[in-house]
Design an enzyme around this catalytic site. Structure first.
Site, PDB file in Angstrom:
ATOM      1  N   TYR A 267       0.714  -1.278   0.056  1.00  0.00           N
ATOM      2  CA  TYR A 267       0.062   0.014   0.061  1.00  0.00           C
ATOM      3  C   TYR A 267       0.853   1.208   0.111  1.00  0.00           C
ATOM      4  O   TYR A 267       0.505   2.217  -0.366  1.00  0.00           O
ATOM      5  CB  TYR A 267      -1.149   0.012   1.248  1.00  0.00           C
ATOM      6  CG  TYR A 267      -1.879  -1.047   1.344  1.00  0.00           C
ATOM      7  CD1 TYR A 267      -2.630  -1.441   0.086  1.00  0.00           C
ATOM      8  CD2 TYR A 267      -2.274  -1.870   2.458  1.00  0.00           C
ATOM      9  CE1 TYR A 267      -3.407  -2.509   0.104  1.00  0.00           C
ATOM     10  CE2 TYR A 267      -3.029  -3.030   2.591  1.00  0.00           C
ATOM     11  CZ  TYR A 267      -3.722  -3.171   1.272  1.00  0.00           C
ATOM     12  OH  TYR A 267      -4.716  -4.230   1.331  1.00  0.00           O
TER      13      TYR A 267
ATOM     14  N   LYS B 138       3.853 -15.070   2.430  1.00  0.00           N
ATOM     15  CA  LYS B 138       3.917 -15.692   1.392  1.00  0.00           C
ATOM     16  C   LYS B 138       5.533 -15.765   1.065  1.00  0.00           C
ATOM     17  O   LYS B 138       6.202 -15.263   0.001  1.00  0.00           O
ATOM     18  CB  LYS B 138       3.169 -14.849   0.136  1.00  0.00           C
ATOM     19  CG  LYS B 138       3.215 -15.561  -1.162  1.00  0.00           C
ATOM     20  CD  LYS B 138       1.965 -16.571  -1.098  1.00  0.00           C
ATOM     21  CE  LYS B 138       2.057 -17.249  -2.624  1.00  0.00           C
ATOM     22  NZ  LYS B 138       1.211 -18.485  -2.608  1.00  0.00           N
TER      23      LYS B 138
ATOM     24  N   ASP C  95      -2.066 -18.577   1.297  1.00  0.00           N
ATOM     25  CA  ASP C  95      -3.129 -19.445   0.589  1.00  0.00           C
ATOM     26  C   ASP C  95      -3.539 -20.518   1.687  1.00  0.00           C
ATOM     27  O   ASP C  95      -5.093 -20.590   1.559  1.00  0.00           O
ATOM     28  CB  ASP C  95      -2.404 -19.886  -0.707  1.00  0.00           C
ATOM     29  CG  ASP C  95      -1.063 -20.332  -0.588  1.00  0.00           C
ATOM     30  OD1 ASP C  95      -0.433 -20.261   0.262  1.00  0.00           O
ATOM     31  OD2 ASP C  95      -0.653 -20.996  -1.510  1.00  0.00           O
TER      32      ASP C  95
ATOM     33  N   ASP D   8      -5.648  -7.431   5.519  1.00  0.00           N
ATOM     34  CA  ASP D   8      -6.661  -6.770   5.077  1.00  0.00           C
ATOM     35  C   ASP D   8      -7.873  -7.700   4.444  1.00  0.00           C
ATOM     36  O   ASP D   8      -9.056  -7.828   4.863  1.00  0.00           O
ATOM     37  CB  ASP D   8      -6.297  -5.823   3.766  1.00  0.00           C
ATOM     38  CG  ASP D   8      -7.395  -5.035   3.229  1.00  0.00           C
ATOM     39  OD1 ASP D   8      -8.433  -4.836   3.925  1.00  0.00           O
ATOM     40  OD2 ASP D   8      -7.346  -4.021   2.308  1.00  0.00           O
TER      41      ASP D   8
ATOM     42  N   ASP E 124     -10.984  -9.648   7.119  1.00  0.00           N
ATOM     43  CA  ASP E 124     -12.570  -9.832   6.555  1.00  0.00           C
ATOM     44  C   ASP E 124     -13.210 -11.409   6.601  1.00  0.00           C
ATOM     45  O   ASP E 124     -14.260 -11.612   6.864  1.00  0.00           O
ATOM     46  CB  ASP E 124     -12.700  -9.143   5.286  1.00  0.00           C
ATOM     47  CG  ASP E 124     -13.175  -7.537   5.356  1.00  0.00           C
ATOM     48  OD1 ASP E 124     -13.080  -7.044   6.516  1.00  0.00           O
ATOM     49  OD2 ASP E 124     -13.445  -7.098   4.391  1.00  0.00           O
TER      50      ASP E 124
END
Ligand code: NAD
Length: 354
Positions: free
Chosen positions: A140, A189, A221, A245, A249
């Site tokens: 970001y 990752k 993943d 992020d 959720d």
């Protein structure tokens, strides 16, 4: 203890009002004194001051021990230019307080299991996960851009992490895990991304200082699958800005009810920002229909993480659980046979059950 109170827009004032009722009950029961100072943000600030984040609001927050925020935004302000939109106020305040970690609990109360999208057997006795998301680094905030190339354009975003950024959020996650079930799962990752390899190295090194906390390393993943398949294995999930992020959720939706989800954002000191995950819900604003529990549980997080009042935080969480046991529900979490109550009654019931 000084608390900056930012009701905001839509249902914000209604749900924050009930969190204050509960905090006052805490003060009375445990002999504390909370000093509340109100400040404007978002549409409410635009209407009065012409800007979404007035300087006075920032000053009040910086002089406080904690900030309790409702929600901002609504159709009235939707057509303003980007820098004047209510959300700009929200981003500004998060930045101005130097917050580097976002904490999102995903807890399935046993009384609300049927609201989850998971099967009952996957939920067992309930789920209690805390996602700790780094907020200042990653893709970001790294270098980004676009350039023309033959046949079109190319665009890029760069994921950047420094040792310092990973260390401070890792220490926070391990310390928090000590007050819970002593298990941290760090998600990255590292099989593909260099920034994730640094993340993994630094988290593992910090983990050596916390021998009493179990550390697991997991690729993102796999974490996305495990959250659905076997959510019980998780206690604290520590992860990068982008993976956090998404995973926060995903974890939140295991609970199935937006009106129950609190959050905290923390920085170096004890000053933190506490707010429900939901927005300003203009469709039900002013109707005494909003569920105040997400904001009340955010206030419990404030007691725990800014004021170090663990017993008081648990007393609030237990009071919420007792009211659910008694069968009271706001309409968003209503189950057949429930006693439906409004925002104010839900707040009073929780305060009475303290
Ligand atoms: P929302 O979270 O406000 O509402 C989504 C749905 O959930 C609505 O049907 C609403 O009635 C319901 N809902 C939300 N909170 C509830 C509660 N406590 N009790 C009962 N029902 C609840 O999201 P949205 O509709 O996408 O956005 C509405 C406004 O809120 C927009 O202006 C958006 O920009 C803003 N927003 C603000 C924040 C924030 O302040 N942190 C976050 C998300 C959205």
């Amino acid at each position: 203890m000084k608390i900056a109170v930012i009701p905001g827009d839509g249902i914000g004032p209604e749900v924050v009002g009930q969190a204050i009722v509960v905090l006052e009950a805490v003060a009375q029961k445990f002999g504390h004194r909370f000093e509340f100072q109100e400040a404007l943000l978002g549409g409410a600030a635009l209407d009065v001051k012409g800007v979404p984040l007035p300087d006075e609001t920032m000053e009040i927050c910086l002089k406080s021990d904690a900030v309790l925020l409702g929600a901002v935004g609504g159709p009235k302000w939707d057509n303003l230019p980007g820098h004047l939109r209510p959300e700009a106020g929200l981003l500004g305040i998060r930045k101005g307080l130097n917050l580097f970690a976002n904490l999102r609990p995903a807890k399935v109360f046993p009384q609300l299991k049927s609201n989850s999208t998971l099967k009952e057997e996957a939920l067992g006795e309930g789920i209690d996960i805390l996602v700790v998301r780094e907020l200042t680094g990653d893709i970001y905030f790294g270098e980004k851009g676009r350039a023309k190339i033959p046949g079109g354009e190319k665009a890029w975003d760069t994921a950047v992490y420094t040792t310092y950024e990973v260390e401070r959020v890792a220490h926070l996650a391990f310390r928090i895990a000590r007050g819970r079930r002593r298990k941290v799962t760090s998600v990255d990752k590292a099989n593909v991304l260099e920034s994730s390899r640094l993340w993994r190295e630094v988290v593992s090194k910090v983990g050596e200082q916390y021998n009493d906390v179990e550390l697991n390393l997991m690729y993102v993943d796999n974490a996305a699958m495990q959250l659905i398949k076997n959510p019980h294995q998780f206690d604290v999930i520590l992860t990068t800005n982008m993976f956090g992020d998404i995973l926060s959720d995903e974890a939140a939706m295991l609970t199935g009810s937006l009106g129950m989800l609190p959050s905290a954002s923390l920085g170096e000191g004890r000053l933190g920002l506490y707010e429900p995950v939901h927005g300003s819900a203009p469709d039900i604003a002013g109707q005494d229909k909003a569920n105040p529990i997400a904001t009340i549980l955010s206030a419990a997080m404030m007691l725990r993480y800014s004021f170090y009042l663990e017993e008081e935080a648990q007393a609030v969480e237990n009071a919420v659980s007792k009211v659910l046991d008694q069968g009271y529900r706001t309409s968003d979490i209503a189950t057949p046979g429930a006693k439906i109550v409004g925002t104010k009654e839900m707040g009073s019931l929780i305060a009475q059950n303290m």
